[in-house]
Design an enzyme around this catalytic site. Structure first.
Site, short mmCIF file in Angstrom:
data_model
loop_
_atom_site.label_atom_id
_atom_site.label_comp_id
_atom_site.label_asym_id
_atom_site.label_seq_id
_atom_site.Cartn_x
_atom_site.Cartn_y
_atom_site.Cartn_z
N SER A 88 0.84 -1.19 0.00
CA SER A 88 0.00 0.00 0.00
C SER A 88 0.88 1.25 0.00
O SER A 88 1.99 1.24 0.53
CB SER A 88 -0.90 0.02 1.23
OG SER A 88 -1.68 1.20 1.27
N PRO A 109 -0.79 6.37 3.28
CA PRO A 109 -0.10 6.59 4.56
C PRO A 109 -0.99 6.33 5.77
O PRO A 109 -0.51 5.86 6.81
CB PRO A 109 0.33 8.07 4.49
CG PRO A 109 -0.56 8.69 3.46
CD PRO A 109 -0.88 7.62 2.48
N LYS A 123 -3.43 4.09 5.94
CA LYS A 123 -3.58 2.64 6.09
C LYS A 123 -2.29 2.04 6.66
O LYS A 123 -2.33 1.17 7.54
CB LYS A 123 -3.92 2.00 4.74
CG LYS A 123 -4.20 0.51 4.84
CD LYS A 123 -4.57 -0.09 3.49
CE LYS A 123 -5.94 0.32 3.05
NZ LYS A 123 -6.40 -0.45 1.86
N ASP A 164 -7.48 -5.82 1.26
CA ASP A 164 -8.50 -5.27 0.38
C ASP A 164 -9.74 -5.09 1.23
O ASP A 164 -10.17 -6.02 1.93
CB ASP A 164 -8.78 -6.19 -0.81
CG ASP A 164 -9.62 -5.47 -1.86
OD1 ASP A 164 -9.22 -4.35 -2.27
OD2 ASP A 164 -10.66 -6.00 -2.28
N SER A 165 -10.26 -3.89 1.19
CA SER A 165 -11.37 -3.60 2.09
C SER A 165 -12.37 -2.69 1.41
O SER A 165 -12.10 -2.07 0.39
CB SER A 165 -10.85 -2.95 3.38
OG SER A 165 -10.08 -1.79 3.08
N PHE A 207 -10.59 7.73 6.97
CA PHE A 207 -10.54 7.97 5.53
C PHE A 207 -11.63 7.14 4.86
O PHE A 207 -12.36 6.40 5.52
CB PHE A 207 -9.16 7.62 4.96
CG PHE A 207 -8.69 6.22 5.28
CD1 PHE A 207 -8.90 5.17 4.40
CD2 PHE A 207 -8.02 5.95 6.48
CE1 PHE A 207 -8.44 3.89 4.70
CE2 PHE A 207 -7.57 4.67 6.78
CZ PHE A 207 -7.78 3.64 5.89
N GLY A 208 -11.78 7.29 3.56
CA GLY A 208 -12.78 6.52 2.83
C GLY A 208 -14.19 6.86 3.28
O GLY A 208 -14.58 8.03 3.37
N ASP A 226 -15.46 6.35 6.23
CA ASP A 226 -15.55 6.50 7.68
C ASP A 226 -16.55 7.58 8.13
O ASP A 226 -17.28 7.37 9.09
CB ASP A 226 -14.17 6.81 8.28
CG ASP A 226 -13.27 5.58 8.36
OD1 ASP A 226 -13.75 4.47 8.04
OD2 ASP A 226 -12.09 5.73 8.73
#
Length: 206
Positions: free
Chosen positions: A9, A12, A14, A74-75, A157-158, A160
């Site tokens: 990855s 940063p 993650k 992978d999420s 992030f994402g 969240d």
């Protein structure tokens, strides 16, 4: 002796999350490095049908290219009202890979008319460890909750900011949790916890 482990990855946040989970578990003797710390290599596209498929694709590439044990995650988010989507398409739900804001806004738009009782969902993480000898481990962690109607919080992030976990007090979003709170309950933390025995074996085997 320290064993280097590649995390496939460049994110940063993650990487920091993975390092915190490993440190909190008291696993000594592992040095976690990211893709920016090794020689560049061609990364295969994430074409798998499941989180496990994609995690293994990334971990296999990393182990072969670097010669290091490689962990890949992978999420994504699986929304009940969308029949489990975005799922493996979470990072590119809007059509642009990694555009968190566009992905989040699209999902909120799709959920606009969904009533509160049908807004359930879960974050899912599959973590794979592939060793240079080709041996593999893959595990899964899930984090159940519900989809909020508007973003809340500045952490994480994402997706969240629009995900309220079932196991938090006061229906805070995942982005309103401290890193320590998130590390204790998140999907990725649960997957990594299941992977810890295999990571510890790397030190024993070295």
């Amino acid at each position: 002796m320290t064993v280097r482990v590649l995390v496939a990855s460049r994110n940063p946040k993650k990487l920091a999350e993975l390092r915190r989970v490993i440190a909190a578990a008291g696993v000594d003797g592992l040095e976690v490095v990211g893709l920016d710390d090794v020689a560049p290599y061609e990364e295969a596209p994430e074409t798998g049908a499941t989180f496990e498929d994609n995690a293994l694709l990334k971990a296999r590439d990393g182990a072969v290219a670097s010669g290091l044990p490689c962990v890949a995650d992978d999420s994504g988010i699986a929304v009940d009202a969308l029949n489990g989507m975005p799922g493996v398409l979470s990072a590119r739900w809007s059509g642009r890979h990694g555009d968190d804001q566009a992905n989040l806004e699209l999902l909120l738009g799709q959920m606009r008319d969904v009533p509160d009782e049908r807004r359930g969902g879960a974050f899912v993480s599959a973590c794979a460890l592939v060793r240079p000898d080709g041996s593999e481990d893959v595990v899964r962690g899930t984090w159940s909750g519900r989809i909020l109607r508007a973003p809340r919080g500045e952490n994480g992030f994402g997706y969240d900011p629009i995900f309220a976990p079932d196991d938090t007090v006061g229906e805070r979003s995942a982005a309103e949790l401290t890193p320590e709170e998130k590390d204790a309950v998140s999907h990725r933390a649960r997957a990594l916890d299941a992977l810890l025995p295999a990571l510890r074996d790397l030190i024993v085997d070295d």
